[in-house]
Design a protein around this motif. Structure first.
Motif, PDB file in Angstrom:
ATOM      1  N   GLU A 138      -3.960  -3.338  85.529  1.00 23.71           N
ATOM      2  CA  GLU A 138      -3.181  -2.130  85.339  1.00 23.71           C
ATOM      3  C   GLU A 138      -4.067  -0.930  85.570  1.00 23.71           C
ATOM      4  OE1 GLU A 138      -3.615  -3.844  82.323  1.00 23.71           O
ATOM      5  OE2 GLU A 138      -1.962  -5.247  82.610  1.00 23.71           O
ATOM      6  N   PRO A 139      -3.494   0.071  86.163  1.00 20.38           N
ATOM      7  CA  PRO A 139      -4.250   1.304  86.293  1.00 20.38           C
ATOM      8  C   PRO A 139      -4.339   1.984  84.933  1.00 20.38           C
ATOM      9  CG  PRO A 139      -2.047   1.575  87.184  1.00 20.38           C
ATOM     10  CD  PRO A 139      -2.173   0.155  86.780  1.00 20.38           C
ATOM     11  N   ILE A 140      -5.258   1.592  84.204  1.00 21.24           N
ATOM     12  CA  ILE A 140      -5.640   2.266  82.984  1.00 21.24           C
ATOM     13  C   ILE A 140      -4.480   2.759  82.131  1.00 21.24           C
ATOM     14  CG2 ILE A 140      -7.070   4.130  82.056  1.00 21.24           C
ATOM     15  CD1 ILE A 140      -7.830   3.124  85.441  1.00 21.24           C
ATOM     16  N   GLY A 141      -4.010   1.827  81.359  1.00 24.22           N
ATOM     17  CA  GLY A 141      -3.092   2.226  80.310  1.00 24.22           C
ATOM     18  C   GLY A 141      -1.826   2.930  80.740  1.00 24.22           C
ATOM     19  N   THR A 142      -1.521   2.957  82.024  1.00 23.67           N
ATOM     20  CA  THR A 142      -0.261   3.602  82.374  1.00 23.67           C
ATOM     21  C   THR A 142       0.820   2.561  82.540  1.00 23.67           C
ATOM     22  OG1 THR A 142      -0.928   3.559  84.677  1.00 23.67           O
ATOM     23  CG2 THR A 142      -1.261   5.600  83.496  1.00 23.67           C
ATOM     24  N   GLN A 143       0.501   1.471  83.253  1.00 24.14           N
ATOM     25  CA  GLN A 143       1.509   0.464  83.505  1.00 24.14           C
ATOM     26  C   GLN A 143       1.752  -0.420  82.287  1.00 24.14           C
ATOM     27  OE1 GLN A 143       2.674   1.851  86.249  1.00 24.14           O
ATOM     28  NE2 GLN A 143       2.818  -0.072  87.371  1.00 24.14           N
ATOM     29  N   LYS A 197       4.232   0.208  79.659  1.00 31.54           N
ATOM     30  CA  LYS A 197       5.658   0.220  79.959  1.00 31.54           C
ATOM     31  C   LYS A 197       6.301  -1.132  79.709  1.00 31.54           C
ATOM     32  CE  LYS A 197       5.397   3.886  83.254  1.00 31.54           C
ATOM     33  NZ  LYS A 197       4.963   4.066  84.612  1.00 31.54           N
ATOM     34  N   PHE A 225      -2.078   6.433  91.386  1.00 31.29           N
ATOM     35  CA  PHE A 225      -0.817   5.761  91.072  1.00 31.29           C
ATOM     36  C   PHE A 225       0.227   6.799  90.768  1.00 31.29           C
ATOM     37  CE2 PHE A 225      -1.179   1.149  90.523  1.00 31.29           C
ATOM     38  CZ  PHE A 225      -2.510   1.005  90.826  1.00 31.29           C
ATOM     39  N   ASP A 249       3.310   8.368  88.894  1.00 31.79           N
ATOM     40  CA  ASP A 249       3.789   8.218  87.524  1.00 31.79           C
ATOM     41  C   ASP A 249       4.942   9.198  87.346  1.00 31.79           C
ATOM     42  OD1 ASP A 249       3.297   6.943  84.949  1.00 31.79           O
ATOM     43  OD2 ASP A 249       2.952   8.978  84.251  1.00 31.79           O
ATOM     44  N   ASN A 250       5.679   9.031  86.276  1.00 31.94           N
ATOM     45  CA  ASN A 250       6.817   9.938  86.046  1.00 31.94           C
ATOM     46  C   ASN A 250       6.400  11.395  86.108  1.00 31.94           C
ATOM     47  OD1 ASN A 250       8.200   7.639  85.596  1.00 31.94           O
ATOM     48  ND2 ASN A 250       8.070   7.746  83.367  1.00 31.94           N
ATOM     49  N   VAL A 272      -1.358   9.740  89.046  1.00 34.27           N
ATOM     50  CA  VAL A 272      -2.486   9.546  88.142  1.00 34.27           C
ATOM     51  C   VAL A 272      -3.657   9.073  88.978  1.00 34.27           C
ATOM     52  CG1 VAL A 272      -3.355   8.245  86.189  1.00 34.27           C
ATOM     53  CG2 VAL A 272      -0.954   8.892  86.280  1.00 34.27           C
ATOM     54  N   VAL A 280      -6.809   7.167  89.369  1.00 39.73           N
ATOM     55  CA  VAL A 280      -7.531   6.136  88.630  1.00 39.73           C
ATOM     56  C   VAL A 280      -8.956   5.968  89.144  1.00 39.73           C
ATOM     57  CG1 VAL A 280      -5.476   4.880  87.931  1.00 39.73           C
ATOM     58  CG2 VAL A 280      -6.581   4.289  90.058  1.00 39.73           C
ATOM     59  N   GLY A 327     -10.229  -0.612  81.826  1.00 38.93           N
ATOM     60  CA  GLY A 327      -9.466   0.603  82.061  1.00 38.93           C
ATOM     61  C   GLY A 327     -10.295   1.735  82.607  1.00 38.93           C
ATOM     62  N   CYS A 328     -11.510   1.452  83.046  1.00 46.47           N
ATOM     63  CA  CYS A 328     -12.334   2.500  83.624  1.00 46.47           C
ATOM     64  C   CYS A 328     -12.174   2.594  85.138  1.00 46.47           C
ATOM     65  CB  CYS A 328     -13.805   2.277  83.299  1.00 46.47           C
ATOM     66  SG  CYS A 328     -14.211   2.804  81.638  1.00 46.47           S
ATOM     67  N   GLY A 329     -11.441   1.649  85.715  1.00 44.43           N
ATOM     68  CA  GLY A 329     -11.235   1.687  87.156  1.00 44.43           C
ATOM     69  C   GLY A 329     -12.114   0.720  87.917  1.00 44.43           C
ATOM     70  N   ASN A 365      -6.280   8.433  78.239  1.00 48.80           N
ATOM     71  CA  ASN A 365      -5.171   8.190  79.147  1.00 48.80           C
ATOM     72  C   ASN A 365      -5.366   9.041  80.395  1.00 48.80           C
ATOM     73  OD1 ASN A 365      -2.802   7.869  80.440  1.00 48.80           O
ATOM     74  ND2 ASN A 365      -1.504   8.652  78.790  1.00 48.80           N
ATOM     75  N   LEU A 366      -5.472   8.364  81.529  1.00 47.25           N
ATOM     76  CA  LEU A 366      -5.778   9.098  82.758  1.00 47.25           C
ATOM     77  C   LEU A 366      -4.661  10.019  83.194  1.00 47.25           C
ATOM     78  CD1 LEU A 366      -7.632   6.449  84.887  1.00 47.25           C
ATOM     79  CD2 LEU A 366      -8.580   8.411  83.719  1.00 47.25           C
ATOM     80  N   ALA A 367      -3.459   9.724  82.702  1.00 50.30           N
ATOM     81  CA  ALA A 367      -2.344  10.574  83.087  1.00 50.30           C
ATOM     82  C   ALA A 367      -2.447  11.924  82.367  1.00 50.30           C
ATOM     83  CB  ALA A 367      -1.033   9.896  82.730  1.00 50.30           C
TER      84      ALA A 367
END
Lengths: 294, 314, 360
Positions: free
Chosen positions: A4-9, A12, C34, C36-37, C41, C43, C64-66, C301-303
């Motif tokens: 997952e791209p870091i906690g976004t997907q 959900k 990516f 996103d709504n 985002v 990454v 989660g660091c990419g 949270n990257l978003a």
């Protein structure tokens, strides 16, 4: 997907079966409700929507094409098709609601019993599995042949058809959570079987059961229509949508409106309920579909 | 695999037994019903009814009747039809091929349209085809098949005159005479089934396509076609075969209605006639043989499932 | 061991470390996004890194660091709807981002292979081990006959240390243990014999401790034998210390520190790297499998990144000024040493660690 791209997907996807109502209402669900509401209103307000009697025979007025006086025309007995459609919605909904309630009651009760008590499972599980052997509609025909055509009997046979599925779902949830920690915890503080089941375990099964019941409702309408079409469902002269189609079959060359309108209504009702079911399921957990649970 | 197949086939025997038992008890759920239907609405004296009841053995306890009935039906003998006045097995045998053609053809249509469409919708998720096939399957599953059947008759038989509206000819009358009368019934029967298969294929393909081994297959340098058709599809097949089995059973149920719409003299029509006339032994026989087909298909599906899923080969 | 050159800079090409032609892989200003709504985002943000021929580069960071996204970008396998939106990934002079799909398929599993984190789910459950190995040969070495493919697969399994390879060949993944499955994954990655770069994405995370050590040893051995480059992704600095030549530390989609292994462990510069080191298990203690609890908080949270340094909220050396104000740039500290921290030169000495590390 583990990438997952870091906690976004990942956020959900809700955990299976956890009810995640915090999500925005699913568009399918909304459309389904919007389609179903007028049907329900139609059934409730039937006497105010049409002043014509769906049963009154008027031979000289037979097989009239749609007009201002009869928007959907008249049938071979000169009965107003609109009035019959409006009153027919009552039958479809009554059968649907009746069998859904019965299915829910029996399904939950028997499902809980067979998930919780091994001895009950031996009987209930076996019988409900066996009922699922029959190709769906055939079982309905067999039951109707045995108990005779009537609206209430249609409700019974639809219930028998659909109850095994609900039993299976409830049973699976009960078994899944029977050994769960929160159940053990509740037990240690002295919760009895009844309390455990209805307060702690059943709420977990509520989501999948609701989804299943909305599909069951849709199915009930289809089965009622099918049985009535074959002459095994709601007996004449009651204006069931299915029997209206059966009556109209002799006039498909001359009076197309007789057959198109009731079929369209059935499609609309079933579609709206299926959409509600799909929407509920997707709000709950989109992965349930491919797991074949629902 | 062999052992699994053997076990699965052996478990078939108790299932048949259970099916027969359920058929017996459901049709006799309401006491005395066979007799009342037999005499119908004619004015018959109480003595006559008693005579017939004794004749048919209906005055004895139901368990005794059951035990007497079972050995006969286990060898396929459901007795004589009250209405047709001939052995049930003969009536069934006459009508069996019609139902078989209808269900097998509609299964072929269903699979050959539903699976590719579902796979395509899954790999082009969110695309135009995906939306269109979703709308198509939602509506297809909501339409009562008998209504769809009449619409097809109105369009293709009455208006366009391309195909016969109803009836049946055996293949002896020529292939086209035979096939042309099956085309509309098969379409009517298939639409809802296609909807179901499209949706399930799509859902399981999407689930499988998200798995790590699919990424891995791509990382090996496989072409996307090979990733989808080899690695993803074989995994999705375990779920898809199950759905196809379910669809087939559903289709057998649906054939009852379709045969009535198109006046096809198959098992389904026979069952309906038997149900309306309350010809109980006919009803029992017809339902049993129809269910038997469903069971056999179910068996095949289970074996296919084992083929696609190495984890249950013992 | 010569430390290969490294080109990592906010502005590529200006690095004094760069020696043309020596790098196998050069990643330049890579950006992966990516949708996103609320909008895209990012990454992976403006990432530059190189891997030399035959080099083992460790890539560290929490989940989660990419890191995995970087690994997949190299193979052109960013899962949709993600996309590489900017940059270059140059392998042997060819930009992988602009090559066509057919060429990429030729490279994958052949010149560049990947080993995924989860051996339990990375093998296809419905095909035999042999099928999944021989398949790679069938695409990349089309001249091989069926029997040769089998022989090669069995030989490869033997080399990887899988016992009874003949039997394994016809078995299904569910019949094998996690350790053997990971060995199979390695065998699949190397079976073509042309591998120049092996990307190993947390190859030992899912395995238990004794197996972990064996697999790492195997990596070192195979690297020495084949002289391939290895990008070893992990969240465990201990693994890096044992195997890698050079280390890159990632945080929130950005590189925060780059160094050769010796100097990094001697003197970690970035507070995040220090945090990672603190979280290493003490000598003799059972290594932790959990994701480094020693740094408080979680990856942001990257978003919805806060302004300034992305590590700000978790940093023990943070200061409102300048950390909250501006995103620090990757600065060159020394030859081959880069760090992305406003205050790296003001931080107190870091000593606690070397004692812990030696005993691993």
């Amino acid at each position: 997907m583990s990438t997952e791209p870091i906690g976004t997907q990942s956020e959900k996807l809700s955990p299976p079966r956890a009810i995640a109502w915090h999500q925005r209402a699913n568009p399918m669900f909304v459309v389904g409700v919007l389609m179903l509401t007028p049907l329900i209103l139609m059934a409730i307000m039937a006497p105010f929507l049409t002043f014509l009697d769906p049963l009154s025979i008027n031979a000289p007025q037979k097989l009239l094409p749609p007009s201002w006086a009869h928007p959907f025309g008249t049938d071979h007995f000169g009965r107003d098709v609109l009035a019959r459609i409006v009153y027919g919605s009552q039958i479809s909904l009554r059968v649907g609601i009746g069998s859904t309630i019965l299915t829910a009651l029996f399904g939950i009760f028997l499902g809980v019993a067979s998930g919780w008590y091994h001895w009950a499972d031996a009987i209930i599980g076996r019988v409900s599995d066996s009922l699922m052997i029959f190709p769906g509609f055939v079982l309905a025909i067999m039951i109707m042949a045995a108990i005779g055509p009537s609206e209430f009997n249609v409700i019974i046979s639809v219930t028998v058809l659909y109850v095994p599925r609900v039993i299976r779902t409830v049973r699976a949830s009960v078994i899944e959570f029977r050994g769960a920690e929160f159940v053990e915890a509740a037990r240690t503080v002295g919760a009895g079987d009844f309390r455990l089941l209805f307060l702690h375990i059943l709420p977990k099964a509520a989501g999948p059961v609701m989804v299943q019941l909305s599909f069951g409702f849709a199915w009930a309408i289809l089965v009622e229509a099918g049985l009535s079409f074959l002459g095994l469902g709601t007996p004449p002269p009651t204006p069931s949508w299915g029997s209206m189609i059966a009556d109209a079959r002799d006039f498909i060359r001359s009076a197309w409106w007789l057959i198109t309108v009731p079929g369209f209504m059935i499609t609309l009702a079933v579609l709206s309920l299926n959409l509600i079911g799909d929407g509920l399921r997707d709000m709950l957990d989109p992965r349930l579909q491919s797991k074949g649970i629902l | 695999m062999f052992e699994y197949a053997l076990r699965r086939i052996i478990s078939f025997i108790p299932t048949i037994f259970i099916t027969l038992t359920l058929i017996f008890f459901i049709t006799r759920m309401v006491p005395g019903s066979p007799i009342s239907s037999l005499v119908g609405h004619q004015a018959v004296s109480a003595e006559q009814i008693d005579a017939i009841t004794r004749d048919l053995g209906l005055d004895r306890p139901i368990l005794v009747q059951y035990l007497e009935w079972l050995p006969h039906v286990l060898i396929g003998d459901f007795g004589n039809s009250l209405f047709y006045k001939q052995p049930i097995i003969e009536v069934v045998a006459e009508r069996f091929p019609v139902t078989l053609y209808l269900t097998v053809f509609s299964m072929i249509v269903t699979i050959s349209i539903g699976m590719p469409l579902g796979i395509y919708a899954a790999i082009r998720r969110g695309g135009a085809v995906d939306y269109a096939s979703n709308a198509f399957s939602s509506i297809g599953m909501a339409m009562p098949s008998f209504w769809l059947g009449f619409l097809l008759i109105i369009v293709f038989a009455v208006s366009l005159g391309w195909l016969p509206a109803s009836g049946y000819r055996s293949p002896d009358f020529g292939i086209w005479n035979w096939l042309s009368r099956l085309i509309l019934p098969v379409i009517a029967q298939s639409l809802a089934q296609i909807g179901l298969v499209v949706r399930m294929t799509r859902a399981s393909m999407i689930e499988v396509m998200g798995q790590e081994y699919i990424t891995m297959a791509r990382a090996k340098g496989l072409s996307e076609t090979r990733v989808v058709l080899k690695h993803a599809l074989k995994n999705a097949m375990t779920q898809i075969t199950t759905v196809i089995g379910l669809t087939f059973a559903l289709g057998l149920g649906g054939s009852v209605i379709i045969e009535n719409v198109f006046a096809l003299p198959g098992l389904g029509q026979l069952i309906t006639i038997a149900a309306i006339r309350r010809d109980y032994s006919m009803l029992e026989g017809g339902i049993f043989y129809l269910t038997l087909v469903a069971l056999v298909v179910n068996l095949i599906v289970d074996l296919a499932y084992a083929y696609f899923n190495p984890r249950i080969r013992y | 061991m010569t430390k290969p050159a490294l080109q990592t800079n906010g502005s590529p090409g200006t690095s004094d470390d760069s020696r043309a032609g020596e790098n196998l892989l050069e990643i330049v200003k890579l950006e992966v996004r990516f949708p996103d709504n609320t909008g895209p985002v990012t990454v992976i943000d403006n990432l530059d890194i190189t891997i030399g021929h035959g080099e083992i580069l460790g890539l560290v960071g929490e989940s989660g660091c990419g890191k995995s996204m970087l690994a997949r970008s190299i193979l052109g396998l960013v899962p949709p709807p993600g996309k590489v939106t900017k940059g270059k990934i140059v392998l042997d002079g060819v930009d992988l981002l602009t090559t066509d799909e057919a060429t990429m398929q030729d490279i994958r599993g052949n010149k560049v292979s990947i080993i995924l984190q989860e051996p339990m789910t990375s093998l296809n459950p419905v095909f035999t081990i042999g099928n999944q190995m021989a398949e790679v040969l069938a695409i990349h070495c089309p001249d091989m006959k069926r029997r040769e493919r089998r022989a090669r697969s069995v030989e490869m399994m033997e080399r990887i240390g899988i016992q009874y390879p003949e039997n394994r060949y016809d078995q299904y993944p569910h019949e094998l243990s996690g350790g053997i499955r990971q060995r199979v994954m390695i065998a699949i990655a190397l079976i073509c014999g042309n591998v120049r770069l092996l990307v190993a994405d947390e190859p030992t995370t899912a395995l238990d401790v004794t197996i972990q050590a064996q697999i790492l040893e195997l990596f070192v051995k195979l690297q020495a034998e084949t002289q391939m480059a290895l990008l070893l992704i992990t969240h465990d600095l201990g693994v890096i210390a044992q195997t890698a030549h050079r280390v890159a530390v990632m945080y929130a989609g950005r590189l925060v520190e780059i160094s050769d292994v010796g100097r990094l462990f001697e003197k970690p510069l970035h507070p995040y790297t220090r945090g990672l080191m603190y979280s290493l298990p003490r000598a003799g203690a059972r290594p932790r499998k959990s994701h480094m609890p020693a740094i408080p908080g979680t990856v942001p949270n990257l978003a919805d990144l806060p302004p300034g340094c992305p590590f700000y909220d978790r940093c023990e050396y943070r200061q409102q000024q300048p950390c909250r104000e501006a995103m620090p740039q990757l600065e060159q500290v020394d030859r081959g040493r880069w760090v992305r921290c406003h205050r790296w030169h003001e931080l107190p000495q870091f000593e606690v660690l070397s004692a812990r590390l030696d005993r691993r």
